[in-house]
Write a protein that holds these residues in place. Structure first.
Motif, PDB file in Angstrom:
ATOM      1  N   ALA A 192       0.833  -1.206   0.000  1.00 58.51           N
ATOM      2  CA  ALA A 192       0.000   0.000   0.000  1.00 58.51           C
ATOM      3  C   ALA A 192       0.869   1.258   0.000  1.00 58.51           C
ATOM      4  O   ALA A 192       1.886   1.341   0.692  1.00 58.51           O
ATOM      5  N   THR A 193       0.454   2.227  -0.795  1.00 54.71           N
ATOM      6  CA  THR A 193       1.103   3.534  -0.795  1.00 54.71           C
ATOM      7  C   THR A 193       0.028   4.607  -0.670  1.00 54.71           C
ATOM      8  O   THR A 193      -1.141   4.375  -1.011  1.00 54.71           O
ATOM      9  N   LEU A 194       0.433   5.762  -0.200  1.00 53.80           N
ATOM     10  CA  LEU A 194      -0.465   6.904  -0.074  1.00 53.80           C
ATOM     11  C   LEU A 194      -0.075   7.968  -1.075  1.00 53.80           C
ATOM     12  O   LEU A 194       1.077   8.013  -1.537  1.00 53.80           O
ATOM     13  N   ALA A 195      -1.028   8.841  -1.379  1.00 50.51           N
ATOM     14  CA  ALA A 195      -0.702   9.955  -2.279  1.00 50.51           C
ATOM     15  C   ALA A 195       0.385  10.827  -1.685  1.00 50.51           C
ATOM     16  O   ALA A 195       1.143  11.478  -2.408  1.00 50.51           O
ATOM     17  N   SER A 196       0.487  10.820  -0.352  1.00 51.75           N
ATOM     18  CA  SER A 196       1.488  11.652   0.320  1.00 51.75           C
ATOM     19  C   SER A 196       2.848  10.972   0.441  1.00 51.75           C
ATOM     20  O   SER A 196       3.806  11.572   0.945  1.00 51.75           O
ATOM     21  N   THR A 197       2.942   9.704  -0.007  1.00 50.83           N
ATOM     22  CA  THR A 197       4.225   9.004   0.065  1.00 50.83           C
ATOM     23  C   THR A 197       5.269   9.733  -0.765  1.00 50.83           C
ATOM     24  O   THR A 197       5.024  10.111  -1.910  1.00 50.83           O
ATOM     25  N   THR A 198       6.442   9.925  -0.195  1.00 50.28           N
ATOM     26  CA  THR A 198       7.505  10.635  -0.899  1.00 50.28           C
ATOM     27  C   THR A 198       7.915   9.862  -2.147  1.00 50.28           C
ATOM     28  O   THR A 198       8.183   8.649  -2.074  1.00 50.28           O
ATOM     29  N   PRO A 199       7.953  10.499  -3.301  1.00 47.55           N
ATOM     30  CA  PRO A 199       8.383   9.808  -4.523  1.00 47.55           C
ATOM     31  C   PRO A 199       9.840   9.344  -4.386  1.00 47.55           C
ATOM     32  O   PRO A 199      10.639   9.942  -3.665  1.00 47.55           O
ATOM     33  N   GLY A 200      10.179   8.279  -5.086  1.00 50.42           N
ATOM     34  CA  GLY A 200      11.559   7.780  -5.052  1.00 50.42           C
ATOM     35  C   GLY A 200      11.628   6.308  -5.376  1.00 50.42           C
ATOM     36  O   GLY A 200      10.685   5.710  -5.900  1.00 50.42           O
ATOM     37  N   THR A 201      12.772   5.707  -5.059  1.00 53.88           N
ATOM     38  CA  THR A 201      13.045   4.315  -5.419  1.00 53.88           C
ATOM     39  C   THR A 201      12.685   3.364  -4.283  1.00 53.88           C
ATOM     40  O   THR A 201      12.919   3.661  -3.113  1.00 53.88           O
ATOM     41  N   VAL A 202      12.092   2.234  -4.651  1.00 51.90           N
ATOM     42  CA  VAL A 202      11.799   1.154  -3.712  1.00 51.90           C
ATOM     43  C   VAL A 202      12.475  -0.120  -4.236  1.00 51.90           C
ATOM     44  O   VAL A 202      12.325  -0.475  -5.411  1.00 51.90           O
ATOM     45  N   THR A 203      13.229  -0.780  -3.358  1.00 50.38           N
ATOM     46  CA  THR A 203      13.879  -2.047  -3.723  1.00 50.38           C
ATOM     47  C   THR A 203      13.049  -3.200  -3.178  1.00 50.38           C
ATOM     48  O   THR A 203      12.798  -3.286  -1.962  1.00 50.38           O
ATOM     49  N   LEU A 204      12.619  -4.088  -4.079  1.00 49.43           N
ATOM     50  CA  LEU A 204      11.807  -5.249  -3.709  1.00 49.43           C
ATOM     51  C   LEU A 204      12.693  -6.490  -3.713  1.00 49.43           C
ATOM     52  O   LEU A 204      13.388  -6.771  -4.710  1.00 49.43           O
ATOM     53  N   THR A 205      12.678  -7.219  -2.600  1.00 53.26           N
ATOM     54  CA  THR A 205      13.492  -8.438  -2.479  1.00 53.26           C
ATOM     55  C   THR A 205      12.570  -9.603  -2.128  1.00 53.26           C
ATOM     56  O   THR A 205      11.781  -9.530  -1.177  1.00 53.26           O
ATOM     57  N   VAL A 206      12.681 -10.713  -2.908  1.00 57.66           N
ATOM     58  CA  VAL A 206      11.847 -11.899  -2.701  1.00 57.66           C
ATOM     59  C   VAL A 206      12.745 -13.119  -2.495  1.00 57.66           C
ATOM     60  O   VAL A 206      13.751 -13.283  -3.199  1.00 57.66           O
ATOM     61  N   GLU A 207      12.378 -13.992  -1.548  1.00 60.26           N
ATOM     62  CA  GLU A 207      13.066 -15.256  -1.357  1.00 60.26           C
ATOM     63  C   GLU A 207      12.059 -16.309  -0.926  1.00 60.26           C
ATOM     64  O   GLU A 207      11.021 -15.989  -0.331  1.00 60.26           O
ATOM     65  N   ALA A 208      12.376 -17.544  -1.242  1.00 55.02           N
ATOM     66  CA  ALA A 208      11.488 -18.669  -0.919  1.00 55.02           C
ATOM     67  C   ALA A 208      12.208 -19.659  -0.011  1.00 55.02           C
ATOM     68  O   ALA A 208      13.436 -19.810  -0.075  1.00 55.02           O
ATOM     69  N   THR A 209      11.423 -20.347   0.817  1.00 55.84           N
ATOM     70  CA  THR A 209      11.959 -21.348   1.738  1.00 55.84           C
ATOM     71  C   THR A 209      11.208 -22.658   1.524  1.00 55.84           C
ATOM     72  O   THR A 209       9.969 -22.662   1.412  1.00 55.84           O
ATOM     73  N   ASP A 210      11.974 -23.780   1.448  1.00 56.04           N
ATOM     74  CA  ASP A 210      11.297 -25.069   1.256  1.00 56.04           C
ATOM     75  C   ASP A 210      11.019 -25.736   2.599  1.00 56.04           C
ATOM     76  O   ASP A 210      11.320 -25.184   3.662  1.00 56.04           O
ATOM     77  N   THR A 211      10.484 -26.950   2.567  1.00 54.20           N
ATOM     78  CA  THR A 211      10.075 -27.623   3.797  1.00 54.20           C
ATOM     79  C   THR A 211      11.262 -28.042   4.657  1.00 54.20           C
ATOM     80  O   THR A 211      11.117 -28.294   5.860  1.00 54.20           O
ATOM     81  N   ALA A 212      12.455 -28.101   4.053  1.00 54.97           N
ATOM     82  CA  ALA A 212      13.653 -28.470   4.809  1.00 54.97           C
ATOM     83  C   ALA A 212      14.346 -27.254   5.395  1.00 54.97           C
ATOM     84  O   ALA A 212      15.377 -27.382   6.053  1.00 54.97           O
ATOM     85  N   GLY A 213      13.793 -26.054   5.110  1.00 54.06           N
ATOM     86  CA  GLY A 213      14.400 -24.827   5.628  1.00 54.06           C
ATOM     87  C   GLY A 213      15.428 -24.217   4.707  1.00 54.06           C
ATOM     88  O   GLY A 213      16.088 -23.221   5.065  1.00 54.06           O
ATOM     89  N   ASN A 214      15.600 -24.770   3.528  1.00 54.28           N
ATOM     90  CA  ASN A 214      16.541 -24.197   2.560  1.00 54.28           C
ATOM     91  C   ASN A 214      15.954 -22.905   1.985  1.00 54.28           C
ATOM     92  O   ASN A 214      14.780 -22.869   1.596  1.00 54.28           O
ATOM     93  N   VAL A 215      16.785 -21.871   1.942  1.00 54.77           N
ATOM     94  CA  VAL A 215      16.352 -20.558   1.469  1.00 54.77           C
ATOM     95  C   VAL A 215      16.935 -20.292   0.088  1.00 54.77           C
ATOM     96  O   VAL A 215      18.144 -20.498  -0.148  1.00 54.77           O
ATOM     97  N   SER A 216      16.097 -19.838  -0.806  1.00 56.42           N
ATOM     98  CA  SER A 216      16.534 -19.572  -2.174  1.00 56.42           C
ATOM     99  C   SER A 216      17.416 -18.319  -2.235  1.00 56.42           C
ATOM    100  O   SER A 216      17.525 -17.552  -1.273  1.00 56.42           O
ATOM    101  N   ALA A 217      18.046 -18.170  -3.400  1.00 60.02           N
ATOM    102  CA  ALA A 217      18.749 -16.913  -3.651  1.00 60.02           C
ATOM    103  C   ALA A 217      17.714 -15.786  -3.746  1.00 60.02           C
ATOM    104  O   ALA A 217      16.564 -16.012  -4.149  1.00 60.02           O
ATOM    105  N   GLU A 218      18.118 -14.600  -3.364  1.00 62.88           N
ATOM    106  CA  GLU A 218      17.205 -13.454  -3.419  1.00 62.88           C
ATOM    107  C   GLU A 218      17.002 -13.000  -4.859  1.00 62.88           C
ATOM    108  O   GLU A 218      17.928 -13.015  -5.674  1.00 62.88           O
ATOM    109  N   VAL A 219      15.785 -12.600  -5.149  1.00 64.73           N
ATOM    110  CA  VAL A 219      15.468 -11.952  -6.426  1.00 64.73           C
ATOM    111  C   VAL A 219      15.165 -10.490  -6.104  1.00 64.73           C
ATOM    112  O   VAL A 219      14.303 -10.207  -5.259  1.00 64.73           O
TER     113      VAL A 219
END
Length: 277
Positions: free
Chosen positions: A39-66
């Protein structure tokens, strides 16, 4: 995806806003998909946002970040208002009118403007060399000729920011004063007329409506020489003329004069510009 199953997907946002959310799959699945709402507001300061995603399997292994970067644009229009003159103020059209327009923006105002409608129609703009989060600009409105009967002038401020967002203020309406003295424009019968009907009436017309109370036997008269002629006065419905009806037929071969004094005034109280005969 995972060779066994995906248990979680996590999203992290950093920059002009902060966001963290983890989606858990019960039971774990593969392939897995998750939708996140940041969610963002109209009053949110314009600029850059970095989005980082990672997945975890049932054994607890974590994927590389995207990692992806997105830019939030400025969607907030400036705030703007006409701060002077106040609504309903009386304005003397003989003097230039200074109008102050204030504007502010979370990033920066690049242009302030003024639009006038009514007795003066026009648009003025004041570009800013350097964007400002807050600014006050003064504009000058002039009246080429004072309006005969006054009137209204509506003032609307505008502001634009660097992203092109533009807004207009609440309109402010002021009253332009009637400062123009009335004059006598015509008299009927015309001056120098000959062979005038002895039962004629005399009509005096003015450049603008006059106050009925200022029209009396002492301010509007018909004279035979220096002697007043008894007459009934009637102000027209539009108050722009007065009719004198002599109470007796006029005398033959007699010169009559119409006299209007400065005791006659318009509806604003301005006295006749000069006595008329």
């Amino acid at each position: 995806t995972d060779d066994v199953a995906v248990a979680q997907i996590a999203l992290r946002a950093r920059g002009v806003l902060t966001f963290d959310e983890t989606r858990t799959f019960t039971p774990p699945v593969t392939p897995a998909q998750a939708t996140f709402l940041v969610a963002t507001l109209a009053s949110t300061t314009p600029g850059t946002v970095t989005l980082t995603v990672e997945a975890t399997d049932t054994a607890g292994n974590v994927s590389a970040e995207v990692v992806r970067q997105v830019t939030l644009r400025d969607a907030s229009a400036p705030a703007v208002s006409v701060t002077s003159p106040a609504a309903g103020a009386g304005i003397d059209p003989r003097n230039p009118l200074t109008v102050n327009v204030d504007a502010s923006d979370n990033v920066g105002v690049v242009e302030v403007g003024l639009t006038t409608t009514g007795l003066v129609t026009g648009t003025q703009t004041a570009p800013l060399a350097v964007p400002a989060t807050s600014t006050s600009q003064a504009f000058t409105v002039t009246f080429a000729v004072p309006p005969i009967s006054g009137g209204q002038l509506t003032l609307t401020g505008t502001a634009r920011d660097a992203a092109g967002n533009q807004t207009a203020s609440t309109a402010v309406t002021v009253s332009v004063l009637d400062v123009v003295a009335p004059t006598v424009t015509t008299v009927a019968p015309a001056a120098g007329g000959a062979g005038v009907d002895l039962a004629t009436t005399v009509t005096v017309s003015f450049s603008e409506p006059v106050q009925g109370a200022s029209v009396t036997a002492n301010t509007v008269r018909l004279l035979a020489g220096a002697n007043p002629v008894a007459a009934t006065l009637a102000v027209a419905p539009d108050s722009r003329s007065v009719t004198l009806t002599p109470q007796a037929p006029l005398a033959i071969n007699t010169l009559y004069t119409v006299s209007v004094t400065t005791g006659v005034s318009d509806v604003a109280g301005n006295a006749l510009a000069a006595a008329f005969t």
